[in-house]
Design an enzyme around this catalytic site. Structure first.
Site, PDB file in Angstrom:
ATOM      1  N   GLY A  81       0.898  -1.142  -0.062  1.00 36.70           N
ATOM      2  CA  GLY A  81       0.089  -0.116  -0.012  1.00 36.70           C
ATOM      3  C   GLY A  81       0.873   1.258  -0.080  1.00 36.70           C
ATOM      4  N   ARG A 145       1.318  -5.919  -4.974  1.00 36.90           N
ATOM      5  CA  ARG A 145       1.543  -6.721  -3.798  1.00 36.90           C
ATOM      6  C   ARG A 145       1.935  -8.043  -4.357  1.00 36.90           C
ATOM      7  NH1 ARG A 145      -0.557  -4.441   0.728  1.00 36.90           N
ATOM      8  NH2 ARG A 145      -1.914  -3.045   0.680  1.00 36.90           N
ATOM      9  N   ASP A 176       5.610  -7.816   5.831  1.00 38.70           N
ATOM     10  CA  ASP A 176       5.878  -8.927   4.735  1.00 38.70           C
ATOM     11  C   ASP A 176       6.831  -8.761   3.865  1.00 38.70           C
ATOM     12  OD1 ASP A 176       4.007 -10.816   5.852  1.00 38.70           O
ATOM     13  OD2 ASP A 176       2.240  -9.824   5.152  1.00 38.70           O
ATOM     14  N   LYS A 202       8.019   0.733   5.696  1.00 38.19           N
ATOM     15  CA  LYS A 202       6.901   1.670   4.987  1.00 38.19           C
ATOM     16  C   LYS A 202       5.742   1.152   5.497  1.00 38.19           C
ATOM     17  CE  LYS A 202       4.217   0.089   2.495  1.00 38.19           C
ATOM     18  NZ  LYS A 202       3.620  -0.667   1.684  1.00 38.19           N
ATOM     19  N   THR A 203       4.837   1.765   5.819  1.00 41.08           N
ATOM     20  CA  THR A 203       3.421   1.591   5.972  1.00 41.08           C
ATOM     21  C   THR A 203       2.573   2.423   6.743  1.00 41.08           C
ATOM     22  OG1 THR A 203       1.465  -0.216   6.679  1.00 41.08           O
ATOM     23  CG2 THR A 203       3.369  -0.304   7.958  1.00 41.08           C
ATOM     24  N   ASP A 205       0.118   2.038   8.413  1.00 37.82           N
ATOM     25  CA  ASP A 205      -0.688   1.269   9.484  1.00 37.82           C
ATOM     26  C   ASP A 205       0.134   1.432  11.075  1.00 37.82           C
ATOM     27  OD1 ASP A 205      -2.224   0.449   7.737  1.00 37.82           O
ATOM     28  OD2 ASP A 205      -2.207  -1.613   7.710  1.00 37.82           O
TER      29      ASP A 205
HETATM   30  P1  FBP Z   1       0.625  -1.827   3.792  1.00 35.24           P
HETATM   31  O1  FBP Z   1       0.720  -2.824   4.856  1.00 35.24           O
HETATM   32  O2  FBP Z   1       1.081  -2.548   2.472  1.00 35.24           O
HETATM   33  O3  FBP Z   1       1.476  -0.552   4.007  1.00 35.24           O
HETATM   34  O4  FBP Z   1      -0.914  -1.410   3.209  1.00 35.24           O
HETATM   35  C1  FBP Z   1      -1.580  -0.881   4.274  1.00 35.24           C
HETATM   36  C2  FBP Z   1      -2.981  -0.651   3.774  1.00 35.24           C
HETATM   37  O5  FBP Z   1      -3.094   0.609   3.481  1.00 35.24           O
HETATM   38  C3  FBP Z   1      -3.905  -0.968   5.099  1.00 35.24           C
HETATM   39  O6  FBP Z   1      -4.181   0.091   5.896  1.00 35.24           O
HETATM   40  C4  FBP Z   1      -5.233  -1.327   3.965  1.00 35.24           C
HETATM   41  O7  FBP Z   1      -5.998  -2.315   4.550  1.00 35.24           O
HETATM   42  C5  FBP Z   1      -4.750  -1.809   2.837  1.00 35.24           C
HETATM   43  O8  FBP Z   1      -3.586  -1.151   2.821  1.00 35.24           O
HETATM   44  C6  FBP Z   1      -5.609  -1.633   1.677  1.00 35.24           C
HETATM   45  O9  FBP Z   1      -4.960  -2.381   0.452  1.00 35.24           O
HETATM   46  P2  FBP Z   1      -5.441  -2.156  -1.001  1.00 35.24           P
HETATM   47  O10 FBP Z   1      -4.631  -0.977  -1.381  1.00 35.24           O
HETATM   48  O11 FBP Z   1      -4.802  -3.247  -1.455  1.00 35.24           O
HETATM   49  O12 FBP Z   1      -6.655  -1.968  -1.149  1.00 35.24           O
END
Ligand code: FBP
Length: 553
Positions: A81, A145, A176, A202-203, A205
C-alpha cells in the site's frame, strides 16, 4: 514537461528535506558496528533458516569518510500500500548514490515486486525525479502486492538485475515485504550472487516498528490527514447536533491509526481492536457499550457524537476471528464450487454447512452485505480485505435495533441518526508532512550508505526521531533481529513480528485516562490541515504515539 501544478505543489518541490548530521556530506560513511544480534524469538529456527544473515551487528553511521568513488547501481521496488513519503525515499536513494559517484544509477522496477520478475523498469534520472520530490503517492514507479518469495522468482530477479549492472536491490515495504527482502538477501548470499538487498520500513498502519525501528514512514502524514477530517466532522456535528458519525479508519491489523487519531482529536468513542481481543468482547458487547454512551449523551440532550473504528476490528472480535479463520480454509479449498453458485442465499447455505456450528451461528446473525464481504477474494497474502468490510455500517445497523429495544423499555430517550465514513485511501497519498518528508529522505539516503558499505539483509534505520533532525542517528538493523516464527496458512514461517497496539504502553494508557471524560462531555480538538509552514511546521512535532512511546527512553 509542461504541466499545471498548484502553488503548494510548487512550494513543496522546492522544500529541502533535512538529513541526520552524519549524512550531510554524503553517503560515504564510517560505520560503528555493535555486538552480534539475535532474533526476538525462535532463535534456533531463524538461525537455521538464515545462516548468512543471522546474528549480524546493528550498524550506526559515524563520521563521513573522504570521498571514495564506488560503483553502485540500485534497483528499487515499492511494495504494498502507498504511504506518504515514498517519493522522498526514492530521492534519498538517488542523492545518496550520486554523492558516492555521479556515475551511479538508480532503476525503478514498475508496479511493485512483480516488475522485478517481469523486468519492467525505468532509469530514474535527476530531471525525472525533480517533479516528484516531497510529493505523495508511489506513482513515480507504481506499487504492487506480488509476493516475492520463491527461488525461481529470486533467480529471474537476479538475471534481470545483472543484465542492468544492478548490484543492490532496495525494497520499500511493510513487514511481509521486508521479510521477503531478507529471504532474498539470504538467497543471494548463499548462492554467491553479488546483489545486496536492503529494506525500508513503510506502512501507514504503523505496525512495522520495534525497539530499533521507531516508526514506519507514512503513519505521521496519514494520521494528520484523518485527524483533520475527524476534527471537521466534530465541528459539524457539534454545530447541527443531530448526527452520530461512525468513522472507520485504515489499519489492516493494528489499531495504531485509530489510537493516534483519537489522541489528536478526542472523539466520544474509540474502539481498539487489541482491547476487544484482550477483553474477549463479543460483537453484542461492543454494541451495548456504544449504546450505553449514546444513551448517556442523549440524557444530556446530546444526540450526536463521533465514534472511531479501526478497520481491523472485525478480525479482533473472537467469535468473528474464528469464523474468518474457518472461512479462509473454506475459500482456499472450495473457491471454484463457491464461485459456481450464482444464487446468494444458496451460496450462504453452502458455506454455512461447511462451518462449525458456532461459526455457522455467528455467520447467520450477520447482515447479508457483511456475509458477502467476508467471502470476497483474499489479498495475495491470504488476508481478508478488511478495508472492504463495512464494519461501521454493521455497528450502525445493530445499534438501531438495540436502541429501539431500549426505547421500548424506557432505557433510552433520544434520536439516533447515524452517518458512516471510511477514511483510508484519502490519507495514503497525501503530500508528506515535514516529518515524513525528512524521515523518508533520511531512510533513502541511509539505504544508499548501507549499500555503499557492502551490507545486505539490513533495514534502513533513522532514529532519535522525537528530537530535532540535526540529532537524528542513522544506520542499519539486521532484519533477522525482528523475526519470529508464526503459523501462516498451515505452515511455520519466519516473519517480522507485527507490532500491535500494546495495552500496557503509554499511548493506550493515555486514551484510557481520558476515555470517560471524552465520551460524555465534548473535548473535541481540531488539528486542522498539515502545516508545511507556520506554527507546527517544525519536524519535531511528531505523533502522540511516537512521543509517548519514546518518553523516558
Ligand atoms: P501496507 O501494509 O502494504 O502498507 O498497506 C496498508 C493498507 O493501507 C491497509 O491500511 C489497508 O487495509 C490496505 O493497505 C488496503 O489495501 P489495498 O490498497 O490493496 O486496497
Amino acid at each position: 514537461m509542461n504541466r499545471e501544478i498548484s502553488p503548494l505543489q510548487a512550494a513543496r518541490l522546492d522544500y529541502k528535506p533535512k538529513l541526520p548530521t552524519c549524512l550531510k556530506m554524503g553517503a560515504n560513511v564510517e560505520l560503528s558496528e555493535g555486538l552480534k544480534t539475535q532474533s526476538i524469538a525462535d532463535q534456533d529456527k531463524i538461525k537455521a533458516l538464515f545462516p548468512n544473515t543471522y546474528g549480524l551487528p546493528i550498524i550506526q553511521f559515524k563520521n563521513q569518510l573522504s570521498a571514495v568513488s564506488k560503483l553502485i547501481n540500485i534497483g528499487l521496488v515499492l511494495s504494498g500500500g502507498q504511504a506518504p513519503g515514498g517519493h522522498n525515499v526514492v530521492a534519498g536513494i538517488f542523492d545518496g548514490i550520486k554523492s558516492i559517484s555521479k556515475d551511479n544509477k538508480l532503476y525503478g522496477f514498475l508496479g511493485g515486486p512483480g516488475g522485478l520478475v517481469d523486468n519492467k523498469y525505468i532509469e530514474i534520472t535527476a530531471d525525472f525525479l525533480q517533479n516528484y520530490r516531497n510529493t505523495g503517492g508511489f506513482d513515480i514507479i507504481g506499487s504492487g502486492r506480488t509476493k516475492l518469495e520463491k527461488p525461481e522468482q529470486f533467480d529471474i530477479a537476479a538475471k534481470n538485475c545483472q543484465a542492468l549492472g544492478i548490484n543492490a536491490i532496495v525494497i520499500v515495504g511493510g513487514d511481509d515485504s521486508n521479510t521477503n527482502a531478507c529471504l532474498l538477501a539470504e538467497y543471494y548470499l548463499a548462492k554467491h550472487i553479488p546483489i545486496q538487498v536492503v529494506g525500508c520500513p513503510k506502512t501507514i498502519d504503523g505496525d512495522l516498528k520495534n525497539e530499533q525501528i521507531e516508526t514506519s514512514f507514512g503513519f505521521d502524514t496519514a494520521c494528520r490527514v484523518y485527524s483533520e477530517l475527524i476534527g471537521n466532522l466534530m465541528r459539524d456535528t457539534s454545530s447541527a447536533k443531530k448526527y452520530w458519525h461512525f468513522v472507520k479508519l485504515m489499519g489492516r491489523s493494528a489499531s495504531h491509526i485509530t489510537l493516534e487519531c483519537a489522541l489528536q482529536t478526542h472523539p466520544n468513542i474509540t474502539l481498539i481492536g487489541e482491547e476487544v481481543l484482550s477483553r474477549n468482547l463479543k460483537l453484542m458487547d461492543i454494541v451495548n457499550d456504544i449504546a450505553g454512551v449514546i444513551a448517556k449523551r442523549a440524557a444530556n440532550k446530546m444526540d450526536y457524537g463521533v465514534v472511531l473504528i479501526p478497520e481491523g476490528l472485525i478480525e479482533f472480535i473472537p467469535e468473528i476471528k474464528s469464523l474468518i479463520a474457518e472461512l479462509n480454509d473454506i475459500m482456499a479449498n472450495y473457491s471454484s464450487a463457491i464461485d459456481g453458485i450464482e444464487n446468494l442465499s444458496e451460496k450462504f447455505d453452502y458455506i454455512t454447512q461447511k462451518l462449525t456450528p458456532n461459526s455457522a451461528k455467528v455467520y447467520l446473525t450477520l447482515p447479508h452485505g457483511i456475509r458477502q464481504q467476508l467471502i470476497m477474494d483474499r489479498d495475495p497474502h491470504g488476508n481478508v480485505q478488511v478495508s472492504r468490510i463495512d464494519t461501521e455500517k454493521l455497528l450502525i445497523e445493530m445499534l438501531e435495533i438495540r436502541l429501539k429495544a431500549w426505547k421500548a423499555e424506557g432505557k433510552y430517550k433520544g434520536k439516533f441518526s447515524a452517518l458512516n465514513h471510511f477514511f483510508g485511501y484519502e490519507g495514503r497519498c497525501a503530500a508528506p508532512s515535514n516529518f515524513d518528508a525528512d524521515y523518508c529522505y533520511g531512510l533513502g539516503f541511509t539505504a544508499s550508505a548501507l549499500v555503499g558499505s557492502g551490507k545486505s539483509g539490513y533495514m534502513s534505520s533513522v532514529r532519535n526521531l522525537t528530537k530535532n533532525s540535526e540529532t537524528w542517528t542513522a544506520g542499519g538493523i539486521p532484519i533477522t533481529m525482528m523475526m519470529n516464527v508464526e503459523r501462516r496458512h498451515g505452515e511455520d514461517k519466519p516473519v517480522i513480528q507485527k507490532a500491535l497496539v500494546r495495552l500496557d504502553k503509554a499511548p493506550f494508557i493515555e486514551l484510557m485516562k481520558n476515555r470517560e471524560k471524552w465520551a460524555i462531555e465534548n473535548h473535541y480538538l481540531y488539528p486542522g490541515p498539515i502545516q508545511y509552514f507556520g506554527p507546527s511546521e517544525v519536524c519535531d512535532l511528531v505523533t502522540h504515539t511516537l512521543k509517548l512511546e519514546q518518553q523516558g527512553k
